[in-house]
Design an enzyme around this catalytic site. Structure first.
Site, PDB file in Angstrom:
ATOM      1  N   CYS A 140       0.834  -1.205   0.000  1.00  0.00           N
ATOM      2  CA  CYS A 140       0.000   0.000   0.000  1.00  0.00           C
ATOM      3  C   CYS A 140       0.868   1.253   0.000  1.00  0.00           C
ATOM      4  CB  CYS A 140      -0.934  -0.007   1.206  1.00  0.00           C
ATOM      5  SG  CYS A 140      -2.019   1.437   1.292  1.00  0.00           S
ATOM      6  N   CYS A 143      -5.648  -3.981   7.352  1.00  0.00           N
ATOM      7  CA  CYS A 143      -6.690  -2.950   7.416  1.00  0.00           C
ATOM      8  C   CYS A 143      -8.038  -3.439   6.891  1.00  0.00           C
ATOM      9  CB  CYS A 143      -6.245  -1.714   6.657  1.00  0.00           C
ATOM     10  SG  CYS A 143      -5.891  -1.995   4.906  1.00  0.00           S
TER      11      CYS A 143
END
Length: 380
Positions: free
Chosen positions: A99, A205
């Protein structure tokens, strides 16, 4: 030179205090909330909703304009699809590192500098560069370095090790010289008390508070296989898929009293080899083979027969270990061999080997496999 800064506002205390400090320094600050995931959990709640509310609360308190950008499709293509592919191939990926490389310090970075025409970006990471927290020591043409922050316990350079070196020239890390406890005190003083009580995000996440095995079943079809004792080569149980297990993980087999741990995975036979005992020798390795190298310094292995002596970790909370690094095969090869000073437990293919000097994060490479060398003669 750098007066206009875009801050990634996540809804947490670290990015909020970073924005506050920048504003106090006289920078023109714009907050941006990145939406990377939009799936709802089993309670019907999107985990990003509260983060957005907290980001709005932060910017209202600080009198900062807040924009939103949607990277859901990009995140799926660049991070989540790779995550699924790795798990199906028996690997254990690190989506946080992906990410940062593909979303936060590529798409977000380019949006801020190229589309919005701002001078730099800032984040709430505990990291630093040789240009200072606010790029106050920036020199045109000078190479950027990623350095260990003051708060070594919160050091997040591990998760930044795969970003492109060039972007470090235009990134501010306002928390680089602060301890976490100091960050929280600043938040209280500037009226952001609510964020100091917020639970810090941990784990993956997009999984949120759900059970990982239940989450992954929504995307990968279970494929049963055998647990095999690595010493006796006997079948001792069955699993629902190698993607549900990672190296070093405990296997609770009801028919066996002794604790077993995952030692190896064979994707071709769909077999998981397990070892009896937490410290079984088969769980330890001291030779690591890697690819996808990313240097945050001049390539230290560019010359033939070069060897780099540095320090290594593959989990950001673990202590650093001395190592020697060699480039495999030829000069064009993207593969490295890492020789550790001492064997480590549960070195996991798919994870990242991250390299350090005493002060800097030097870069990283993706772990392909590991083994135990035959002798200990070549001690580091």
């Amino acid at each position: 030179m750098f007066r206009n800064v875009v801050v990634g506002i996540s809804g947490g205390v670290d990015s909020a205090v970073s924005a506050y400090l920048l504003k106090e320094k006289g920078f023109k600050v714009l907050g941006i909330f990145m939406k990377n995931w939009d799936e709802y959990d089993e309670t019907g709640r999107c985990s990003g909703e509260q983060d957005l509310l907290d980001a709005e609360y932060t910017c209202q308190k600080l009198d900062i304009e807040l924009h939103q950008v949607n990277y859901v499709k990009d995140y799926w293509n660049s991070v989540f699809s790779c995550f699924l592919d790795d798990y199906q191939n028996g690997l254990t990926p690190n989506p946080d590192i992906l990410c940062n490389r593909h979303i936060k310090f590529d798409l977000f970075y380019k949006h801020a500098l190229e589309n919005l025409k701002y001078d730099a970006i800032a984040t709430g990471h505990y990291a630093k560069t040789n240009f200072g927290p606010y790029l106050e020591y920036y020199e045109e043409g000078k190479a950027a370095e990623l350095r260990i922050p003051k708060d070594a316990f919160k050091d997040q350079t591990f998760f930044l090790a795969a970003i492109k070196r060039d972007v470090l020239r235009k990134i501010m890390f306002p928390l680089s010289d602060l301890y976490k406890i100091e960050t929280k005190e600043i938040a209280k003083k500037c009226g952001l008390n609510r964020l100091t009580q917020k639970r810090e995000s941990t784990g993956i996440c997009f999984v949120g508070h759900r059970d990982f095995k239940e989450f992954i079943k929504e995307y990968i079809i279970p494929k049963p296989g055998n647990f095999i004792d690595i010493d006796t080569q006997q079948i001792v149980g069955q699993h629902d898929g190698i993607h549900l297990w990672t190296i070093g993980q405990r296997c609770r087999l009801s028919s066996h009293l002794k604790p077993y741990y995952v030692a190896q995975k064979d994707i071709f036979t769909n077999t998981i080899y397990i070892a009896s005992g937490h410290n079984h020798p088969k769980l330890f390795n001291d030779v690591i083979f890697t690819n996808h190298v990313n240097w945050l310094c001049p390539d230290p292995l560019i010359k033939p027969n070069s060897v780099l002596k540095c320090r290594f970790r593959f989990q950001h909370t673990k202590p650093l270990v001395n190592c020697l690094i060699y480039r495999n095969f030829d000069m064009k090869s993207d593969e490295l061999e890492v020789l550790l000073e001492k064997p480590l437990r549960a070195i996991t293919p798919g994870q990242y080997a991250v390299f350090y000097s005493d002060t800097n994060c030097l870069g990283c490479a993706r772990i392909v496999k590991s083994s135990m060398r035959d002798n200990r003669d070549n001690v580091i």
